[in-house]
Design an enzyme around this catalytic site. Structure first.
Site, PDB file in Angstrom:
ATOM      1  N   ASP A  35       0.828  -1.202   0.000  1.00 24.27           N
ATOM      2  CA  ASP A  35       0.000   0.000   0.000  1.00 24.27           C
ATOM      3  C   ASP A  35       0.867   1.259   0.000  1.00 24.27           C
ATOM      4  O   ASP A  35       2.021   1.228   0.439  1.00 24.27           O
ATOM      5  CB  ASP A  35      -0.889   0.034   1.250  1.00 24.27           C
ATOM      6  CG  ASP A  35      -1.920  -1.089   1.236  1.00 24.27           C
ATOM      7  OD1 ASP A  35      -2.257  -1.572   0.145  1.00 24.27           O
ATOM      8  OD2 ASP A  35      -2.368  -1.469   2.335  1.00 24.27           O
TER       9      ASP A  35
HETATM   10  N1  URA Z   1      -1.426  -6.030   3.657  1.00 19.70           N
HETATM   11  C1  URA Z   1      -1.890  -4.759   3.713  1.00 19.70           C
HETATM   12  O1  URA Z   1      -2.922  -4.490   4.310  1.00 19.70           O
HETATM   13  N2  URA Z   1      -1.176  -3.795   3.097  1.00 19.70           N
HETATM   14  C2  URA Z   1      -0.020  -4.025   2.453  1.00 19.70           C
HETATM   15  O2  URA Z   1       0.584  -3.101   1.923  1.00 19.70           O
HETATM   16  C3  URA Z   1       0.445  -5.348   2.411  1.00 19.70           C
HETATM   17  C4  URA Z   1      -0.277  -6.324   3.023  1.00 19.70           C
END
Ligand code: URA
Length: 245
Positions: free
Chosen positions: A104
């Protein structure tokens, strides 16, 4: 990466390496418009190589990097809102790289960057169950029941339950009512870690991926990357070997 001219010519299917050497010595090869007769000359994917006046199409060499993605960067090659993207960090690398999976925008941590689409697709495929370890700062302090729930599987939505995971508390702080939790999963659903922790009542405040298979962030700080070693590439291939689809 820079490669010897005769190797680049052979990889592009011009002729064998030996025959390519002869063409170089005979003055039939130009690099960026200049005749080159030196056999040790090295070129990259950015150099224009002409053989008998015709531009050759260079086969791209495969490159593999381990990147410590900082927070506030998009895991893509470009962003239509003009935000910083992971490939911005690789502008000096003369091949087109893309991330293996995604983190993310507000998540930091380990991301493999490569132009080896075949290996990238295999590593991303859920059937290979590659373990990824995340460290999350969460609101509240998870109970033993919460941890058990995370380990056994959490209902993420009407259709999906998370697969068994490893979960443990690394530290907790009663004053700020927060905890640092380590979660190891082998799936990669959208926002999976955030969803899992949210569902057990502990929303994520900060998230970092610390491990991908056997790879760690050791020796790197946010924004830095290093090439993977031959051994590491071989070991990544082994993770998906014999399981081709
Ligand atoms: N899980 C999440 O919620 N975000 C990420 O970036 C990776 C795994």
């Amino acid at each position: 990466m820079a490669e010897r001219l005769q190797k680049v010519m052979a990889q592009a299917g011009v002729a064998s390496r030996r025959a390519s050497e002869k063409m170089i010595l005979d003055g039939k090869v130009k690099v960026n418009g200049k005749v080159v007769t030196q056999l040790g000359t090295k070129v990259t994917g950015n150099d224009a190589v002409e053989v008998n006046g015709k531009l050759i199409e260079q086969a791209e060499t495969k490159e593999y990097f381990l990147f410590y993605k900082p927070r506030g960067v998009i895991s893509a090659a470009k962003d239509n809102k003009g935000r910083k993207v992971v490939t911005d960090y690789f502008s000096d690398i003369p091949v087109r790289l893309y991330p293996v999976g995604r983190l993310d925008y507000d998540t930091s941590g380990l991301l493999i960057m490569t132009n080896d689409g075949k290996l990238a697709n295999m590593l991303m495929h859920p059937r290979y169950k590659i373990e990824k370890t995340y460290v999350a700062k969460v609101k509240g302090i998870p109970t033993n029941d919460d941890l058990k729930h995370l380990r056994l599987g959490v209902k993420l939505d009407a259709k999906h339950k998370s697969a068994p995971a490893k979960a443990k508390i690394l530290s907790s702080d009663k004053r700020s009512d927060t905890a640092i939790v380590s979660l190891t999963i082998h799936e990669g659903r959208y926002h999976q870690v955030k969803l899992m922790l949210e569902k057990v009542g502990h929303p994520v405040k900060k998230l970092k991926r610390e491990k991908y298979g056997f790879l760690t962030l050791d020796g790197l700080t946010a924004g830095q990357f290093r090439p993977l070693s031959h051994n590491e590439i071989r070991n990544l291939e082994k993770l998906v070997e014999g399981k081709r689809f």
